[in-house]
Design an enzyme around this catalytic site. Structure first.
Site, PDB file in Angstrom:
ATOM      1  CG  HIS A 278      -2.066  -0.994   1.064  1.00 40.72           C
ATOM      2  ND1 HIS A 278      -2.082  -2.209   1.692  1.00 40.72           N
ATOM      3  CD2 HIS A 278      -3.200  -0.941   0.332  1.00 40.72           C
ATOM      4  CE1 HIS A 278      -3.181  -2.875   1.367  1.00 40.72           C
ATOM      5  NE2 HIS A 278      -3.886  -2.128   0.542  1.00 40.72           N
ATOM      6  CB  ALA A 280       3.381   6.621  -3.905  1.00 39.73           C
ATOM      7  CG  HIS A 282      -1.786  -0.003  -4.473  1.00 37.42           C
ATOM      8  ND1 HIS A 282      -2.400  -0.938  -5.292  1.00 37.42           N
ATOM      9  CD2 HIS A 282      -2.763   0.453  -3.635  1.00 37.42           C
ATOM     10  CE1 HIS A 282      -3.680  -1.051  -4.962  1.00 37.42           C
ATOM     11  NE2 HIS A 282      -3.927  -0.202  -3.969  1.00 37.42           N
ATOM     12  CG  HIS A 318      -7.341   3.912  -3.580  1.00 42.08           C
ATOM     13  ND1 HIS A 318      -6.291   3.984  -4.460  1.00 42.08           N
ATOM     14  CD2 HIS A 318      -7.316   2.645  -3.086  1.00 42.08           C
ATOM     15  CE1 HIS A 318      -5.674   2.812  -4.500  1.00 42.08           C
ATOM     16  NE2 HIS A 318      -6.275   1.984  -3.669  1.00 42.08           N
ATOM     17  CG  PHE A 488      -7.902 -12.300  -4.688  1.00 43.36           C
ATOM     18  CD1 PHE A 488      -8.820 -11.566  -3.955  1.00 43.36           C
ATOM     19  CD2 PHE A 488      -6.939 -11.598  -5.419  1.00 43.36           C
ATOM     20  CE1 PHE A 488      -8.792 -10.168  -3.955  1.00 43.36           C
ATOM     21  CE2 PHE A 488      -6.901 -10.206  -5.417  1.00 43.36           C
ATOM     22  CZ  PHE A 488      -7.833  -9.499  -4.690  1.00 43.36           C
TER      23      PHE A 488
HETATM   24  P1  AMP Z   1      -6.903  -1.921  -0.984  1.00 43.31           P
HETATM   25  O1  AMP Z   1      -6.506  -2.301   0.398  1.00 43.31           O
HETATM   26  O2  AMP Z   1      -7.772  -0.686  -1.053  1.00 43.31           O
HETATM   27  O3  AMP Z   1      -5.728  -1.808  -1.908  1.00 43.31           O
HETATM   28  O4  AMP Z   1      -7.847  -3.090  -1.513  1.00 43.31           O
HETATM   29  C1  AMP Z   1      -7.374  -4.159  -2.245  1.00 43.31           C
HETATM   30  C2  AMP Z   1      -7.209  -5.378  -1.391  1.00 43.31           C
HETATM   31  O5  AMP Z   1      -7.186  -6.489  -2.261  1.00 43.31           O
HETATM   32  C3  AMP Z   1      -5.900  -5.464  -0.631  1.00 43.31           C
HETATM   33  O6  AMP Z   1      -5.961  -4.897   0.635  1.00 43.31           O
HETATM   34  C4  AMP Z   1      -5.683  -6.942  -0.507  1.00 43.31           C
HETATM   35  O7  AMP Z   1      -6.358  -7.406   0.631  1.00 43.31           O
HETATM   36  C5  AMP Z   1      -6.394  -7.498  -1.710  1.00 43.31           C
HETATM   37  N1  AMP Z   1      -5.445  -7.954  -2.746  1.00 43.31           N
HETATM   38  C6  AMP Z   1      -4.924  -7.251  -3.765  1.00 43.31           C
HETATM   39  N2  AMP Z   1      -4.132  -8.022  -4.519  1.00 43.31           N
HETATM   40  C7  AMP Z   1      -4.171  -9.262  -3.977  1.00 43.31           C
HETATM   41  C8  AMP Z   1      -3.579 -10.499  -4.312  1.00 43.31           C
HETATM   42  N3  AMP Z   1      -2.798 -10.648  -5.387  1.00 43.31           N
HETATM   43  N4  AMP Z   1      -3.848 -11.557  -3.509  1.00 43.31           N
HETATM   44  C9  AMP Z   1      -4.662 -11.456  -2.447  1.00 43.31           C
HETATM   45  N5  AMP Z   1      -5.258 -10.308  -2.080  1.00 43.31           N
HETATM   46  C10 AMP Z   1      -5.009  -9.220  -2.834  1.00 43.31           C
HETATM   47 ZN    ZN Z   2      -5.719   0.084  -2.872  1.00 40.85          ZN
END
Ligand code: AMP
Ligand code: ZN
Length: 534
Positions: A278, A280, A282, A318, A488
Site C-alpha cells: 500500500h 504510492a 500502488h 484512495h 481471490f
Molecule cells: P486496498 O486495500 O484498497 O488496496 O484493496 C485491495 C485489497 O485487495 C488489498 O488490501 C488486498 O487485501 C487485496 N489484494 C490485492 N491483490 C491481492 C492479491 N494478489 N492476492 C490477495 N489479495 C489481494
Molecule cells: Zn488500494
C-alpha cells in the site's frame, strides 16, 4: 432478473398473504409470472412460494375446518423467501452476489478450503459470523414470520437450520457455468508530456527516454508502472497522475494550472507511506487502471468530465496514509484510528480526511476553478468512491451495479444520473484496486509478493499481540499461493470485471481473457476432485 417481474411476484405474495389471513372465499386468479421458467433464483423462489400459498389457500377455502396440509419442504421454501423479505438491510442484488459466492465455494471445493473461505469472508463480507447469528435470532422473533407460521398452524414447523439447509440445497443445484472469452488487445497511443514539461525540460537522458516510451502506453492495458518505477520510483504517482490528467483533457477542461497539479501530486505521493504494497506505486497503478477504463476501456463514454475528474483524484488518493494494516487489525487492536472513525472503515475514512486536508492548501487545490455546487458534487463522488474501496462493501456495490444493468435492459436506463455515474465509478475503482490478478503474470507476481509481505508482517504483529492471526496473514501456516490466488480470482476479481464489462459501451474483453489465463495457471497447480458418478 427483470425488476418488474420481481415486483409483480412480491405484490402477489403480499396479496395472497392478506387474503389467506382474511380467509377470503374466492380462490385468487393465477399469478401471471408463475409460469416463468427463467433461471433467476429470487423470482423462482418467490413464485414457488406464491404457488404454495395459493394451494394452501384453496385447500383452506374448501376444508370445513379451514385448514390445509403443508409439507416440511413447503415450509422450508416459504421461510427461505420470507427470510429474504424481512431482511430490508440486504438488497436483493447484494444477496445475489453473496449467493453466487457461496455457489463458487461449493462448486470449487478444491480451491475454497476453510482458510480460503475465511480469507474471503474476513475481507469481503459485510456480515461476520456474529451478525449472522444475531440475524437468525432476530429472525425467530420477527413478527412477519410469526404471522406466517401462525397461518400454517397445525403443520410441522421447519427449524431455522433446516431453512438454511434448504437454501443451500437450492444454491448447489443452481450452480452456473463459467464464461470464457477470447483475446482483444488495446492499441497504443502517445500523449505530449504537458503538465510535466518543465519537470522534464533539462532531462534528455536514457532514463527519460525509457519513461517517455512507457508513458506512450498510458491509456493501454499493457502500461506497466513497475517499468516506470525502475527509473523514477519516487515520482511514479506524480508522473502517472499528471499524464492521465492531461490525456483525459482534464487539465485543460478545468483550467488547472500545471504548478497546482504538480504540487497536488507531490503532496499526495509524499503522504503515502513506504509499505511493501500500500504505497504510492500502488496508487499510481490504480490511477492508470481507472484511466484505462475511462479511455480505451470505453467507460468514459458514460461519465461526465466532473465524474472523470473525481475518478482520477479518488484513485490517486484512495490509500493515502495507509498504515500497512487492515481495517480488521485496527479494529481488533482498538487503536486510535479505529476509535477516531467509530470502528467504521477507519482506513478509508482516514484516506478521505488526509486527501481533503491536502486540497485545503491553496497551492494544491486542483478544484479551485470549480463553482461551489460543482465542488460539492466532485467532493461527494471522491468520498463515496474511496469509501467503496473498503472491501467489505464488495457485494453491496457489485450487487447494485448488477441490478442497475438488469433494469437498464428493461427501462433503457442511460446511466446519466449522478447516482448511476457514482455507482459505475465506485465499481470501476474497486476493480482497479484489485486489478493485479488481471495483469500479465510477471507483473501480477510482483504485486502478489508485495501484498503477501504486508499480510505476513500483520500476521507477525497479531501473533506477538496474542491476537488470532488473520486468514492469509500466517507465514507459519500459509495458505498455498495457488489456492489463495485462485480463490481471490474466482470469488472476487473475476466477478467484478465481468460485471464492469457488461456496462454498455465498455470493452474489457482483454481483461477477462488475461484473468482467465492467470486463473488457469493457478488451477493447473491444484487437483480438482474426481467427478461425481451419478
Ligand atoms: P486496498 O486495500 O484498497 O488496496 O484493496 C485491495 C485489497 O485487495 C488489498 O488490501 C488486498 O487485501 C487485496 N489484494 C490485492 N491483490 C491481492 C492479491 N494478489 N492476492 C490477495 N489479495 C489481494
Ligand atoms: Zn488500494
Amino acid at each position: 432478473m427483470p425488476l418488474s417481474k420481481q415486483r409483480e411476484a412480491l405484490k402477489e405474495a403480499a396479496r395472497l398473504l392478506r387474503d389467506s389471513r382474511a380467509k377470503a372465499q374466492d380462490v385468487p386468479p393465477d399469478v401471471k409470472s408463475s409460469s416463468s421458467d427463467d433461471d433467476d433464483d429470487d423470482t423462482a423462489s418467490l413464485v414457488t412460494a406464491v404457488k404454495i400459498l395459493k394451494k394452501c389457500h384453496a385447500e383452506c377455502a374448501e376444508s370445513a375446518t379451514s385448514t390445509a396440509v403443508v409439507t416440511l419442504d413447503d415450509i422450508d421454501t416459504l421461510l427461505t423467501v420470507f427470510i429474504e423479505l424481512v431482511d430490508p438491510d440486504t438488497p436483493v442484488y447484494t444477496r445475489a452476489v453473496e449467493r453466487n459466492l457461496m455457489r463458487k465455494f461449493s462448486s470449487h471445493k478444491h480451491v475454497f478450503d476453510d482458510k480460503v473461505q475465511g480469507f474471503i469472508h474476513q475481507n469481503y463480507s459485510s456480515k461476520n459470523e456474529e451478525s449472522k447469528d444475531n440475524f437468525r435470532t432476530a429472525l425467530r422473533r420477527t413478527s412477519l414470520v410469526q404471522r406466517c407460521v401462525k397461518a400454517f398452524k397445525g403443520s410441522r414447523l421447519a427449524t431455522p437450520d433446516s431453512v438454511y439447509a434448504a437454501s443451500r440445497r437450492r444454491q448447489r443445484s443452481n450452480a452456473r457455468s463459467e464464461k470464457r472469452h477470447s483475446l482483444d488487445g488495446s492499441p497504443e497511443r502517445s500523449y505530449p508530456i504537458g503538465t510535466l514539461e518543465a519537470y522534464w525540460a533539462a532531462d534528455q537522458t536514457a532514463s527519460f527516454l525509457l519513461v517517455k516510451k512507457e508513458l506512450s502506453k498510458i491509456s493501454t492495458w499493457s502500461f506497466n508502472v513497475l517499468e516506470l518505477s525502475k527509473v523514477q520510483s519516487a515520482d511514479a504517482l506524480l508522473i502517472v497522475g499528471c499524464t492521465c490528467f492531461d490525456a483525459e483533457g482534464l487539465t485543460r477542461h478545468f483550467h488547472i494550472p500545471a504548478p497546482v497539479l504538480r504540487a497536488f501530486y507531490f503532496g499526495v505521493q509524499a503522504k503515502y507511506l513506504p509499505n511493501p504494497y500500500h504505497n504510492a506505486e500502488h496508487a499510481a497503478d490504480v490511477t492508470q487502471c481507472v484511466h484505462h477504463f475511462l479511455t480505451l476501456g470505453g467507460l468514459g463514454t458514460q461519465i461526465s468530465m466532473r465524474g472523470k475528474l473525481a475518478a482520477l483524484i479518488a484513485a490517486s488518493v484512495h490509500d493515502i496514509g495507509h498504515t500497512g494494516f487492515s481495517n480488521n487489525f485496527h479494529i481488533a487492536t482498538n487503536d486510535a484510528l479505529a476509535i477516531r472513525y467509530a470502528f467504521r472503515s477507519p482506513l478509508e475514512n482516514m484516506h478521505c480526511a488526509v486527501a481533503f486536508e491536502l486540497l485545503q492548501q491553496k497551492e494544491c487545490d486542483i478544484l479551485a476553478t470549480l463553482n461551489d455546487l460543482e465542488k460539492i458534487e466532485v467532493r461527494g463522488l471522491i468520498i463515496d468512491m474511496i469509501l467503496a474501496t473498503d472491501n467489505k462493501n464488495h457485494a453491496i456495490h457489485l450487487g447494485r451495479l448488477d441490478g442497475l444493468l438488469q433494469s437498464a435492459d428493461e427501462d433503457q436506463t442511460d446511466f446519466s444520473s449522478l447516482d448511476d455515474q457514482k455507482l459505475l465509478l465506485q465499481v470501476a475503482l474497486h476493480a482497479a484496486d484489485v486489478c493485479n490478478p488481471v495483469k500479465p503474470m510477471d507483473i501480477y507476481a510482483v504485486w502478489t509478493s508485495r501484498v503477501m509481505e504486508e499480510f505476513y508482517a500483520q500476521g507477525d504483529n497479531e501473533r506477538e499481540l496474542g491476537l488470532p492471526v488473520s486468514f492469509g496473514c500466517d507465514r507459519v501456516n500459509p495458505i498455498p499461493e495457488a489456492k489463495m490466488q485462485a480463490g481471490f480470482i474466482i470469488g472476487i476479481v473475476r466477478p467484478v470485471f465481468e460485471t464492469l464489462a457488461k456496462v454498455p459501451k465498455v470493452s474489457l474483453k482483454h481483461c477477462l481473457d488475461q484473468v482467465e489465463r492467470n486463473l488457469a495457471h493457478w488451477q493447473d497447480q491444484l487437483t480438482p476432485p474426481p467427478p461425481v458418478v451419478t
